[in-house]
Design a protein around this motif. Structure first.
Motif, PDB file in Angstrom:
ATOM      1  N   LEU A  54       0.795  -1.216   0.061  1.00  0.00           N
ATOM      2  CA  LEU A  54       0.007  -0.044   0.089  1.00  0.00           C
ATOM      3  C   LEU A  54       0.886   1.374  -0.074  1.00  0.00           C
ATOM      4  N   PRO A  55       0.416   2.408  -0.667  1.00  0.00           N
ATOM      5  CA  PRO A  55       1.398   3.681  -0.654  1.00  0.00           C
ATOM      6  C   PRO A  55       1.829   3.886   0.645  1.00  0.00           C
ATOM      7  N   GLU A  56       1.142   3.967   1.747  1.00  0.00           N
ATOM      8  CA  GLU A  56       1.428   4.466   2.972  1.00  0.00           C
ATOM      9  C   GLU A  56       2.556   3.454   3.767  1.00  0.00           C
ATOM     10  N   GLU A  57       3.087   2.465   3.037  1.00  0.00           N
ATOM     11  CA  GLU A  57       4.061   1.695   3.442  1.00  0.00           C
ATOM     12  C   GLU A  57       5.322   1.960   2.856  1.00  0.00           C
TER      13      GLU A  57
ATOM     14  N   GLY B  12       8.790   4.435   2.031  1.00  0.00           N
ATOM     15  CA  GLY B  12       9.525   5.377   2.781  1.00  0.00           C
ATOM     16  C   GLY B  12      10.378   4.520   3.599  1.00  0.00           C
ATOM     17  N   GLU B  13      11.112   5.095   4.707  1.00  0.00           N
ATOM     18  CA  GLU B  13      11.926   4.764   5.450  1.00  0.00           C
ATOM     19  C   GLU B  13      11.261   4.615   6.932  1.00  0.00           C
ATOM     20  N   HIS B  14      11.342   3.379   7.508  1.00  0.00           N
ATOM     21  CA  HIS B  14      10.521   3.122   8.680  1.00  0.00           C
ATOM     22  C   HIS B  14      11.803   2.807   9.749  1.00  0.00           C
ATOM     23  N   SER B  15      11.545   3.043  11.151  1.00  0.00           N
ATOM     24  CA  SER B  15      12.758   2.742  12.167  1.00  0.00           C
ATOM     25  C   SER B  15      12.157   2.560  13.497  1.00  0.00           C
ATOM     26  N   LEU B  16      12.749   1.537  14.098  1.00  0.00           N
ATOM     27  CA  LEU B  16      12.266   1.090  15.408  1.00  0.00           C
ATOM     28  C   LEU B  16      13.617   0.885  15.969  1.00  0.00           C
ATOM     29  N   ASN B  17      13.852   1.519  17.422  1.00  0.00           N
ATOM     30  CA  ASN B  17      15.134   1.307  18.031  1.00  0.00           C
ATOM     31  C   ASN B  17      14.905   1.153  19.675  1.00  0.00           C
TER      32      ASN B  17
ATOM     33  N   LYS C 164       9.146  -1.230  24.666  1.00  0.00           N
ATOM     34  CA  LYS C 164       9.125   0.450  24.665  1.00  0.00           C
ATOM     35  C   LYS C 164      10.399   0.816  23.703  1.00  0.00           C
ATOM     36  N   ALA C 165      10.231   1.643  22.933  1.00  0.00           N
ATOM     37  CA  ALA C 165      11.424   2.174  21.990  1.00  0.00           C
ATOM     38  C   ALA C 165      10.938   3.438  21.320  1.00  0.00           C
ATOM     39  N   CYS C 166      11.932   3.838  20.436  1.00  0.00           N
ATOM     40  CA  CYS C 166      12.058   5.072  19.562  1.00  0.00           C
ATOM     41  C   CYS C 166      11.307   4.527  18.179  1.00  0.00           C
ATOM     42  N   ALA C 167      10.438   5.326  17.720  1.00  0.00           N
ATOM     43  CA  ALA C 167       9.882   4.728  16.148  1.00  0.00           C
ATOM     44  C   ALA C 167       9.711   6.027  15.506  1.00  0.00           C
ATOM     45  N   SER C 168       9.582   5.773  14.139  1.00  0.00           N
ATOM     46  CA  SER C 168       8.984   6.705  13.124  1.00  0.00           C
ATOM     47  C   SER C 168       7.717   6.513  12.978  1.00  0.00           C
ATOM     48  N   LYS C 169       7.077   7.777  12.837  1.00  0.00           N
ATOM     49  CA  LYS C 169       5.416   7.833  12.383  1.00  0.00           C
ATOM     50  C   LYS C 169       5.311   6.409  11.842  1.00  0.00           C
ATOM     51  N   ALA C 170       5.836   6.300  10.634  1.00  0.00           N
ATOM     52  CA  ALA C 170       5.405   4.985   9.665  1.00  0.00           C
ATOM     53  C   ALA C 170       5.595   3.788  10.441  1.00  0.00           C
ATOM     54  N   GLN C 171       6.640   3.656  11.283  1.00  0.00           N
ATOM     55  CA  GLN C 171       6.490   2.544  11.799  1.00  0.00           C
ATOM     56  C   GLN C 171       5.621   2.410  13.025  1.00  0.00           C
ATOM     57  N   CYS C 172       5.357   3.226  13.678  1.00  0.00           N
ATOM     58  CA  CYS C 172       4.176   2.878  14.476  1.00  0.00           C
ATOM     59  C   CYS C 172       2.890   2.680  13.883  1.00  0.00           C
ATOM     60  N   LEU C 173       2.732   3.395  12.833  1.00  0.00           N
ATOM     61  CA  LEU C 173       1.521   2.809  11.983  1.00  0.00           C
ATOM     62  C   LEU C 173       1.603   1.473  11.676  1.00  0.00           C
ATOM     63  N   TYR C 174       2.833   0.952  11.109  1.00  0.00           N
ATOM     64  CA  TYR C 174       2.867  -0.449  10.681  1.00  0.00           C
ATOM     65  C   TYR C 174       2.597  -1.511  11.764  1.00  0.00           C
TER      66      TYR C 174
ATOM     67  N   ALA D 103      -3.270  -7.055  21.353  1.00  0.00           N
ATOM     68  CA  ALA D 103      -2.214  -5.994  21.654  1.00  0.00           C
ATOM     69  C   ALA D 103      -2.740  -4.758  21.956  1.00  0.00           C
ATOM     70  N   GLU D 104      -2.086  -3.902  22.698  1.00  0.00           N
ATOM     71  CA  GLU D 104      -2.093  -2.638  22.994  1.00  0.00           C
ATOM     72  C   GLU D 104      -0.903  -1.866  22.647  1.00  0.00           C
ATOM     73  N   VAL D 105      -1.064  -0.949  21.610  1.00  0.00           N
ATOM     74  CA  VAL D 105       0.077  -0.301  21.081  1.00  0.00           C
ATOM     75  C   VAL D 105      -0.226   1.483  21.338  1.00  0.00           C
ATOM     76  N   ASN D 106       0.714   1.913  21.719  1.00  0.00           N
ATOM     77  CA  ASN D 106       0.415   3.641  21.848  1.00  0.00           C
ATOM     78  C   ASN D 106       1.600   4.037  21.155  1.00  0.00           C
TER      79      ASN D 106
END
Length: 167
Positions: free
Chosen positions: A30-33, A35-40, A112-122, A134-137
C-alpha cells in the motif's frame, strides 16, 4: 497497490561498534508503506527503507540506501534486563516513542522504544491483524512512553517484530 523495492536493515548496536544485516525484497504494498521506517530499542535498531513505483516491472531497480542515522533529539523509555526504565536516544526519523503490550494466553510481553511515525502505524496494523490481543501506543515528546511500565525480558517484542517484518 504499488510495486516495492525494499531494503530491510537490522542493526545490532553494541557499545564498541555495530553489526548490520541487510535483506532485499520486491513485492506489492500500500502507498503508506513506502518510505523509511525505523524502530530503535537501544541495543537493536530495525530500519526498513523502500522505494515505491507504479508502472509495470518498475521494481527491478536497485534498492534505496538506508539513511545514516543522526540523533533526532528525542529520548524514549526502553526495556532491558532490569525492566522498562532505561533510556534510548532516538535516531534519524524516529520522532515518536512507542509502547506495545502483547497478550497471549498466560503471557504478556512489553516493548518500549523509539519509532518513526510510519513504523508506529505499521506495528499497530501488524499487531492488530494478528490473532494476538495487543495494545500499542505511540506518542510524541521525551519519555512520553514511560507511564505504566511493566517488567520485560531482554528481547521483549524484538523477535516477534522481526518475524513480522521479515515474513
Amino acid at each position: 497497490m504499488y510495486l516495492l523495492i525494499l531494503v530491510l536493515g537490522i542493526v545490532l548496536l553494541p557499545e564498541d561498534g555495530s553489526e548490520y544485516y541487510e535483506s532485499t525484497r520486491r513485492s506489492c504494498v500500500l502507498p503508506e508503506e513506502c518510505g523509511e521506517h525505523s524502530l530503535n530499542v537501544g541495543f537493536y535498531r530495525d530500519v526498513i527503507a523502500s522505494k515505491c513505483c507504479n508502472t509495470d516491472l518498475c521494481n527491478t531497480q536497485p534498492p534505496p540506501e538506508i539513511t545514516p542515522p543522526v540523533p533526532s533529539g528525542i529520548k524514549c523509555t526502553t526495556c532491558d534486563e532490569q525492566g522498562c526504565n532505561a533510556a534510548v536516544n532516538c535516531l534519524g526519523n524516529e520522532d515518536r516513542c512507542i509502547s506495545a503490550t502483547v497478550f497471549t494466553p498466560g503471557y504478556m510481553t512489553t516493548m518500549k522504544a523509539c519509532a518513526s511515525k510510519a513504523q508506529c502505524l505499521y506495528i499497530q496494523t501488524a499487531l492488530m491483524t494478528e490473532t494476538t490481543a495487543a495494545e500499542v501506543n505511540c506518542c510524541q515528546g521525551d519519555y512520553c512512553n514511560s507511564a505504566s511500565s511493566t517488567s520485560a525480558g531482554l528481547m521483549l517484542l524484538v523477535a516477534p517484530l522481526i518475524s513480522l517484518v521479515l515474513s
